[in-house]
Design an enzyme around this catalytic site. Structure first.
Site, PDB file in Angstrom:
ATOM      1  N   ARG A 173       0.861  -1.185   0.000  1.00 44.05           N
ATOM      2  CA  ARG A 173       0.000   0.000   0.000  1.00 44.05           C
ATOM      3  C   ARG A 173       0.881   1.213   0.000  1.00 44.05           C
ATOM      4  O   ARG A 173       1.963   1.186   0.581  1.00 44.05           O
ATOM      5  CB  ARG A 173      -0.814   0.031   1.305  1.00 44.05           C
ATOM      6  CG  ARG A 173      -2.195  -0.505   1.190  1.00 44.05           C
ATOM      7  CD  ARG A 173      -2.852  -0.489   2.558  1.00 44.05           C
ATOM      8  NE  ARG A 173      -3.068   0.860   3.071  1.00 44.05           N
ATOM      9  CZ  ARG A 173      -3.480   1.127   4.309  1.00 44.05           C
ATOM     10  NH1 ARG A 173      -3.668   0.154   5.165  1.00 44.05           N
ATOM     11  NH2 ARG A 173      -3.665   2.361   4.701  1.00 44.05           N
ATOM     12  N   ASP A 178       5.686   6.688  -1.252  1.00 43.64           N
ATOM     13  CA  ASP A 178       6.923   6.223  -1.883  1.00 43.64           C
ATOM     14  C   ASP A 178       7.952   5.745  -0.867  1.00 43.64           C
ATOM     15  O   ASP A 178       9.159   5.885  -1.093  1.00 43.64           O
ATOM     16  CB  ASP A 178       7.523   7.331  -2.767  1.00 43.64           C
ATOM     17  CG  ASP A 178       6.516   7.796  -3.803  1.00 43.64           C
ATOM     18  OD1 ASP A 178       5.769   6.922  -4.318  1.00 43.64           O
ATOM     19  OD2 ASP A 178       6.438   9.011  -4.061  1.00 43.64           O
ATOM     20  N   ARG A 179       7.455   5.211   0.226  1.00 44.52           N
ATOM     21  CA  ARG A 179       8.334   4.642   1.266  1.00 44.52           C
ATOM     22  C   ARG A 179       9.193   5.699   1.959  1.00 44.52           C
ATOM     23  O   ARG A 179      10.158   5.365   2.624  1.00 44.52           O
ATOM     24  CB  ARG A 179       9.237   3.528   0.716  1.00 44.52           C
ATOM     25  CG  ARG A 179       8.537   2.203   0.329  1.00 44.52           C
ATOM     26  CD  ARG A 179       7.207   2.073   0.897  1.00 44.52           C
ATOM     27  NE  ARG A 179       6.616   0.752   0.864  1.00 44.52           N
ATOM     28  CZ  ARG A 179       5.288   0.558   0.759  1.00 44.52           C
ATOM     29  NH1 ARG A 179       4.464   1.571   0.600  1.00 44.52           N
ATOM     30  NH2 ARG A 179       4.799  -0.650   0.835  1.00 44.52           N
ATOM     31  N   LEU A 180       8.862   6.980   1.794  1.00 46.48           N
ATOM     32  CA  LEU A 180       9.631   8.032   2.484  1.00 46.48           C
ATOM     33  C   LEU A 180       8.970   8.304   3.840  1.00 46.48           C
ATOM     34  O   LEU A 180       8.505   9.419   4.127  1.00 46.48           O
ATOM     35  CB  LEU A 180       9.700   9.297   1.629  1.00 46.48           C
ATOM     36  CG  LEU A 180      10.523   9.134   0.351  1.00 46.48           C
ATOM     37  CD1 LEU A 180      10.534  10.432  -0.451  1.00 46.48           C
ATOM     38  CD2 LEU A 180      11.958   8.731   0.679  1.00 46.48           C
TER      39      LEU A 180
END
Ligand SMILES: Cc1cc2nc3c(=O)[nH]c(=O)nc-3n(C[C@H](O)[C@H](O)[C@H](O)COP(=O)(O)O)c2cc1C
Length: 215
Positions: free
Chosen positions: A10, A193-195
Site C-alpha cells: 500500500r 513512496d516509502r519516504l
C-alpha cells in the site's frame, strides 16, 4: 487468483510526522496516538493490542500479542501468568520490546525498556476488576504448559469452579501485572513512496532526546 505476497503493498499518504507537530514528551505523544487509534480503528481491532518481545536464556527472541492495560509516568502495564513462557523469560532477562501497529492511521510505535512486576496491590486491584470467568480462568489455566486436549482444560476449569464455590476469587500468586519502563520510543508514520517519517526518543540522564531516523 494466486496470492502474491511480493505484490502486496500500500502507498501510505494519510499523515506526515514532522518535528513541528511531534511532542517533546514521548509518553504524552503515545497517549495522543493511542487515543486517535481508539477513535479510528474499527472493531474488532483493539487499539491497545501490541506485540511484546522477550528473549530466553539461550538468546532466542519470542513475541506474542498482549493487551496494554495501563499507562502512567512509570511505564506501560500489561498482565499475564508469571509462570508462562513470557513470565519465565522476563524473570531471567527483564529487557523487552513492544510494538503497536495501527493500520487505520498508518502508524507504528516501538517501545523498549526494562520490565518489572507491578506492585501486588495494583495487580490485586486489576484482578478484582475482571469478570468472574476471567478470574477463574487465571486460576485454572497453566498458561504456556502443554495440554493433553481441550477437555483437559475444561476439566481444570470445572475443578476450579468447584473449589471456589461460596468463596471470593482473589488473585493467584502466579498471575499479575508487569510494567515496562521505556528507555526508547520510536514513532513511525507512513508516507508516500516509502519516504516514511521516524522519530526516535531515547532517555539520556533522565531527559528525552529526539532524533530522526531514515525510513
Ligand atoms: C488480541 C490478543 C490479546 C491477548 N492479550 C493477552 C494478555 O493481555 N495477556 C496474556 O497473558 N496473553 C494475552 N494474549 C495471549 C498471548 O498472545 C499468548 O498466547 C500468551 O500470553 C502466552 O504467551 P507465552 O507462552 O509466550 O507466555 C492475547 C492474545 C491476543 C491475540
Amino acid at each position: 487468483m494466486p496470492l502474491s505476497l511480493a505484490q502486496m503493498r500500500r502507498n501510505y499518504t494519510l499523515n506526515g510526522l514532522r518535528e513541528e507537530v511531534a511532542l517533546d514528551d514521548p509518553l504524552a505523544m503515545f497517549r495522543q496516538w493511542l487515543q486517535q487509534a481508539r477513535d479510528t480503528e474499527c472493531a474488532p481491532v483493539e487499539a491497545n493490542s501490541m506485540v511484546l518481545a522477550t528473549v530466553d536464556p539461550e538468546g532466542r527472541p519470542h513475541c506474542r500479542v498482549l493487551l496494554l492495560k495501563g499507562l502512567s509516568d512509570e511505564g506501560f502495564t500489561f498482565f499475564g501468568n508469571y509462570q508462562s513462557d513470557k513470565g519465565q523469560q522476563l524473570a531471567a532477562n527483564p529487557y523487552a520490546a513492544m510494538t503497536f501497529f495501527w493500520p487505520g492511521l498508518e502508524r507504528q510505535v516501538r517501545i523498549e525498556g526494562q520490565v518489572s512486576r507491578l506492585d501486588p496491590a495494583l495487580s490485586d486491584a486489576y484482578f478484582d476488576s475482571r469478570s468472574m470467568a476471567s478470574r477463574l480462568g487465571a486460576w485454572a489455566s497453566p498458561q504456556s504448559r502443554p495440554l493433553a486436549d481441550r477437555t483437559a482444560l475444561e476439566a481444570m476449569l470445572a475443578d476450579t469452579i468447584k473449589r471456589f464455590v461460596g468463596q471470593a476469587v482473589s488473585r493467584p500468586q502466579h498471575w499479575g501485572g508487569y510494567c515496562l519502563r521505556p528507555e526508547r520510543l520510536e514513532f513511525w508514520q507512513g508516507w508516500a513512496d516509502r519516504l516514511h517519517d521516524r522519530l526516535d526518543y531515547r532517555l539520556r540522564d533522565g531527559l528525552w532526546k529526539r532524533s530522526r531516523l531514515a525510513p
